[in-house]
Design an enzyme around this catalytic site. Structure first.
Site, mmCIF file in Angstrom:
data_model
loop_
_atom_site.group_PDB
_atom_site.id
_atom_site.type_symbol
_atom_site.label_atom_id
_atom_site.label_comp_id
_atom_site.label_asym_id
_atom_site.label_seq_id
_atom_site.Cartn_x
_atom_site.Cartn_y
_atom_site.Cartn_z
ATOM 1 N N SER A 141 12.580 5.874 45.481
ATOM 2 C CA SER A 141 11.880 4.754 44.863
ATOM 3 C C SER A 141 10.539 4.516 45.560
ATOM 4 C CB SER A 141 12.765 3.503 44.869
ATOM 5 O OG SER A 141 12.219 2.483 44.054
ATOM 6 N N HIS A 258 14.565 -0.066 38.093
ATOM 7 C CA HIS A 258 14.706 1.243 37.450
ATOM 8 C C HIS A 258 15.457 1.146 36.117
ATOM 9 C CE1 HIS A 258 12.862 3.109 40.898
ATOM 10 N NE2 HIS A 258 13.697 2.447 41.678
#
Length: 378
Positions: A141, A258
């Protein structure tokens, strides 16, 4: 690239980048690479001598991170530069907290980004050959931004500013809808698609329009993170046995990252990424969206944006990096940043690769750093 050339390029590049100078690490390392003899490089880079760097993501933050790095050259300069970019004292927050402030998305993403690159500086100071012989990097990430800065694809200050805007936008998006993330340890017969579909239907029965519940992280075989509306996640916890989930745990994050719940964060990040000078990475950097290495700078800009609303395919990334013929040695792997979570995941994805894993300690204070910069996974 010789050790001397690599060290000189790294030091000059980072120093200039921290001060916002025009010289960047990518140009310096490209110059150094151009002077290298290909045959010598190929002979030196046997598989067991190569290294891979893994950069952690949100959730790995701890109060005190950075204390184990301050005795190394230029780390304080790094945090001074971060203060100018962010407008607040990131080092003080990282060292002293409080934890609830550090845990906020708007703070923890920049904190992890800077601590990870400071950990690279520690590793470079004590084991420069690890940096020289690095062949691949990946970040989870927000860690992908740190991996790209390490690889010379973007300048430190520009990368940090992009992370700042990303974190602020994701924080705002997460506050708009009660949402979160649920870690799920399943088994072979676990039914993730059915579970998410049932959870969304449950939300509709409660009057929630366009509910979100989907896999947001692929961690290792049978382990996923599911993100979405809180009501959907609570439904999965209550009905874990129905879907053959062995264990579920809510993660200490503020939103459904996400997933499409983060769509409001796309425009601010898109605008800032347009201003970032992105270059081809000097080592392979793998994308969270595809698991594959980036082929071109334009892919970086496109996929960094897409990453915000797409699942992190970390398990696929580990397979892409470590897949090799039987009998071939594995590279040395270093987790650079707070925690050892990526090492634990690597162990579940590829036990043989994990045997060459170490983590760089960012917590332990050291007035006189010893010869070994890494702490084995326990």
């Amino acid at each position: 690239m010789s050790v001397g050339v690599a060290r000189a390029a790294w030091a000059r590049g980072w120093g200039a980048g921290w001060r916002g100078g025009a010289v960047d690490v990518a140009a310096l390392l490209r110059d150094a690479t151009a002077a290298e003899e290909p045959r010598a490089a190929a002979a030196r880079r046997e598989p067991g001598q190569c290294s891979v760097l893994l950069f952690p993501g949100q959730g790995s933050q701890q109060v005190g991170m950075g204390r184990g790095l301050l005795g190394f050259p230029r780390v304080r300069e790094l945090y001074d530069a971060a203060r100018r970019v962010l407008g607040y004292d990131l080092l003080a927050l990282s060292l002293h907290g409080p934890q609830e402030d550090l845990d906020r998305t708007v703070h923890c993403q920049p904190a992890i980004f800077v601590a990870s690159l400071a950990a690279v500086e520690k590793l470079h100071h004590l084991q420069p050959e690890v940096i020289e012989n690095c062949v691949a990097a990946a970040g989870f990430s927000v860690g992908e931004f740190a991996a790209l800065v390490f690889a010379g694809a973007m300048d430190f200050s520009e990368g940090l500013y992009a992370v700042k805007i990303r974190a602020e936008a994701m924080q705002e998006a997460s506050e708009a809808v009660p949402s979160g993330m649920l870690s799920v340890l399943g088994q072979r017969q676990s039914k993730f698609p059915l579970a998410c579909a049932d959870a969304r239907e449950h939300c509709r029965s409660l009057g929630i329009e366009e509910p979100v519940c989907e896999v947001s992280n692929y961690l290792f075989p049978d382990c996923r993170v599911v993100a979405g509306h809180l009501e959907a996640l609570h439904f999965l916890q209550r009905n874990a046995a129905r879907y053959h989930f062995r264990r579920t745990k809510m993660l200490p994050v503020s939103g459904g990252f996400h997933t499409r719940l983060m769509e409001p964060a796309l425009e601010p990040l898109a605008q800032v990424l347009k201003t970032v000078d992105i270059k081809k990475p000097l080592v392979s950097v793998h994308s969270n969206v595809t698991g594959h290495r980036y082929a071109h700078p334009r892919h970086i800009r496109k996929l960094l944006l897409q990453q915000v609303v797409s699942p992190v395919r970390w398990e696929q990334t580990m397979h892409a990096i470590y897949e090799r013929k039987r009998g071939t040695e594995f590279p040395r792997t270093f987790e650079v940043g707070p925690g050892q979570q990526l090492g634990a995941i690597l162990k579940s994805c590829n036990l043989q690769a994990w045997k060459s894993y170490s983590s760089v300690d960012v917590l332990q204070a050291s007035e006189d750093p010893g010869p070994d910069p890494v702490e084995p996974l326990r």
